[in-house]
Design a protein around this motif. Structure first.
Motif, PDB file in Angstrom:
ATOM      1  N   MET A 221       0.839  -1.174   0.000  1.00 52.48           N
ATOM      2  CA  MET A 221       0.000   0.000   0.000  1.00 52.48           C
ATOM      3  C   MET A 221       0.879   1.231   0.000  1.00 52.48           C
ATOM      4  SD  MET A 221      -3.273  -0.638   2.269  1.00 52.48           S
ATOM      5  CE  MET A 221      -4.023  -2.237   2.399  1.00 52.48           C
TER       6      MET A 221
ATOM      7  N   TRP B 156     -17.027  -7.138   5.583  1.00 52.38           N
ATOM      8  CA  TRP B 156     -16.258  -8.204   4.924  1.00 52.38           C
ATOM      9  C   TRP B 156     -17.025  -9.524   4.878  1.00 52.38           C
ATOM     10  CZ3 TRP B 156     -14.372 -12.486   7.697  1.00 52.38           C
ATOM     11  CH2 TRP B 156     -14.548 -12.416   9.086  1.00 52.38           C
TER      12      TRP B 156
ATOM     13  N   PRO C 205     -11.394  -4.531   5.833  1.00 56.34           N
ATOM     14  CA  PRO C 205     -11.951  -4.397   4.491  1.00 56.34           C
ATOM     15  C   PRO C 205     -12.224  -5.770   3.869  1.00 56.34           C
ATOM     16  CG  PRO C 205      -9.851  -3.240   4.683  1.00 56.34           C
ATOM     17  CD  PRO C 205     -10.022  -4.058   5.913  1.00 56.34           C
TER      18      PRO C 205
ATOM     19  N   THR D 203     -11.999  -8.759   1.349  1.00 56.03           N
ATOM     20  CA  THR D 203     -10.865  -9.233   0.550  1.00 56.03           C
ATOM     21  C   THR D 203     -10.932  -8.688  -0.874  1.00 56.03           C
ATOM     22  OG1 THR D 203     -10.827 -11.252   1.860  1.00 56.03           O
ATOM     23  CG2 THR D 203      -9.683 -11.325  -0.247  1.00 56.03           C
TER      24      THR D 203
ATOM     25  N   GLN E 178      -9.208  -5.346  -1.320  1.00 62.89           N
ATOM     26  CA  GLN E 178      -7.788  -5.279  -0.978  1.00 62.89           C
ATOM     27  C   GLN E 178      -6.951  -5.635  -2.205  1.00 62.89           C
ATOM     28  OE1 GLN E 178      -6.805  -7.512   2.593  1.00 62.89           O
ATOM     29  NE2 GLN E 178      -8.889  -7.235   3.346  1.00 62.89           N
ATOM     30  N   ASN E 179      -5.817  -4.983  -2.342  1.00 61.87           N
ATOM     31  CA  ASN E 179      -4.899  -5.245  -3.455  1.00 61.87           C
ATOM     32  C   ASN E 179      -5.605  -5.126  -4.803  1.00 61.87           C
ATOM     33  OD1 ASN E 179      -2.722  -5.862  -1.643  1.00 61.87           O
ATOM     34  ND2 ASN E 179      -3.765  -7.795  -1.261  1.00 61.87           N
ATOM     35  N   SER E 180      -6.415  -4.077  -4.929  1.00 60.78           N
ATOM     36  CA  SER E 180      -7.178  -3.889  -6.168  1.00 60.78           C
ATOM     37  C   SER E 180      -7.098  -2.446  -6.678  1.00 60.78           C
ATOM     38  CB  SER E 180      -8.637  -4.286  -5.950  1.00 60.78           C
ATOM     39  OG  SER E 180      -9.223  -3.476  -4.955  1.00 60.78           O
TER      40      SER E 180
ATOM     41  N   PHE F 123      -8.122   4.088   0.055  1.00 62.87           N
ATOM     42  CA  PHE F 123      -8.704   3.945   1.394  1.00 62.87           C
ATOM     43  C   PHE F 123      -8.673   5.294   2.107  1.00 62.87           C
ATOM     44  CE2 PHE F 123      -7.747  -0.329   0.289  1.00 62.87           C
ATOM     45  CZ  PHE F 123      -8.631  -1.123   0.996  1.00 62.87           C
TER      46      PHE F 123
ATOM     47  N   ASP G  25      -2.830  -0.574  -3.509  1.00 63.87           N
ATOM     48  CA  ASP G  25      -3.829   0.232  -2.827  1.00 63.87           C
ATOM     49  C   ASP G  25      -3.174   1.513  -2.340  1.00 63.87           C
ATOM     50  OD1 ASP G  25      -5.359  -2.664  -1.292  1.00 63.87           O
ATOM     51  OD2 ASP G  25      -5.825  -1.682  -3.177  1.00 63.87           O
TER      52      ASP G  25
END
Length: 163
Positions: A1, A90, A122, A124, A127-129, A133, A157
């Motif tokens: 991030m 989540w 958050p 899944t 996340q990592n998309s 945030f 992110d």
């Protein structure tokens, strides 16, 4: 991030305007008050009563298909998908599905995650998309919407969580 203090844009191009962004807001029923406060942009899912009704329908039921079709169209017509994240977001099957739709849409949707509380986990799927945030603050939301429309198709992110 990545932590960022401000958004960057391509040299020679104007950054996207906040006012012309259309948004889709996904949330759990417990976050309805927060969702209603996001009212300054054109919402593709503006009928909150209709949106809230989805929670009474199991996502894998035949009755969910017309709801998915309607929500899918609304997600496809949005520039940015905003996910309001509370303590149990989540676990919400509908929010999971909405985020999956946003991530696979073409063209790619900007993703903004609003963390209501510091310890909220958050989903899944966000996340990592390439999501931005933020905390639930007006000035952060403006910047996050603009920034999410500028970032390339990435899995990195971005965190704008300064207090």
């Amino acid at each position: 991030m990545h932590d960022h203090d401000h958004a960057h844009h391509e040299p020679g191009s104007d950054p996207p305007e906040v006012s012309d962004a259309s948004i889709y807001v996904c949330f759990e029923p417990d976050q309805s008050v927060a969702a209603e406060r996001i009212s300054e942009w054109r919402r593709t899912n503006a009928n909150l009563e209709e949106y809230r009704a989805r929670v009474d329908t199991p996502i894998d039921s035949p009755e969910a298909e017309p709801i998915k079709a309607r929500l899918g169209t609304q997600i496809a017509s949005a520039d940015v998908v905003i996910c309001i994240i509370g303590p149990t977001t989540w676990l919400n099957d509908w929010v999971t599905w909405e985020l999956q739709m946003a991530k696979t849409a073409s063209p790619r949707k900007g993703l903004v995650a609003i963390l209501l509380h510091e310890k909220d986990l958050p989903p899944t799927e966000i996340q990592n998309s390439g999501a931005v945030f933020i905390r639930f603050r007006r000035e952060q939301l403006d910047g996050a919407i603009v920034y999410s429309r500028q970032v390339p198709d990435t899995t990195d992110d971005y965190m704008f969580l300064d207090d």
